[in-house]
Design a protein around this motif. Structure first.
Motif, short mmCIF file in Angstrom:
data_model
loop_
_atom_site.label_atom_id
_atom_site.label_comp_id
_atom_site.label_asym_id
_atom_site.label_seq_id
_atom_site.Cartn_x
_atom_site.Cartn_y
_atom_site.Cartn_z
N THR A 33 16.70 77.49 34.99
CA THR A 33 15.99 77.39 36.26
C THR A 33 16.14 76.00 36.85
OG1 THR A 33 14.34 78.98 35.48
CG2 THR A 33 13.73 77.62 37.37
N ARG A 52 22.80 77.69 36.32
CA ARG A 52 22.03 78.78 36.92
C ARG A 52 22.60 80.13 36.51
NH1 ARG A 52 21.81 77.26 42.95
NH2 ARG A 52 22.97 75.41 42.42
N LYS A 78 23.88 80.81 33.74
CA LYS A 78 23.48 81.02 32.34
C LYS A 78 21.98 81.25 32.21
CE LYS A 78 27.41 80.57 30.15
NZ LYS A 78 27.91 81.50 29.16
N GLY A 79 21.26 81.27 33.33
CA GLY A 79 19.83 81.58 33.30
C GLY A 79 18.90 80.39 33.32
N PHE A 106 14.29 80.17 27.23
CA PHE A 106 14.25 79.76 28.62
C PHE A 106 12.80 79.71 29.10
CE2 PHE A 106 18.43 81.71 28.12
CZ PHE A 106 19.22 80.69 28.60
#
Length: 70
Positions: free
Chosen positions: A35, A30, A32-33, A1
């Motif tokens: 951005t 979002r 799931k992380g 990420f």
């Protein structure tokens, strides 16, 4: 990420964009992380979209998400 420092150094020519017009998918991403770079309106259609950096991790998550819908 990607972290925020990496995102701030990016310009539209250094990444592929993913324009997400599906609010449920955007919430999923979002969660799931991933951005979200911005949320904006399409000037021609007035539809809202969320903008993400398209990378391998996002492509894999989109594939999983789409498979879960079938």
């Amino acid at each position: 990420f990607l972290n925020l420092k990496e995102i701030h150094r990016m310009t539209p020519t250094t990444y592929q964009a993913f324009y997400c017009y599906d609010s449920k998918l955007s919430l999923h991403l979002r969660g799931k992380g991933f951005t979200c770079l911005t949320i904006a309106k399409n000037r021609q259609t007035n539809n809202l979209f969320s903008l993400y950096v398209r990378d391998e991790a996002l492509n894999e998550e989109l594939k999983k998400y789409n498979e879960s819908l079938v």
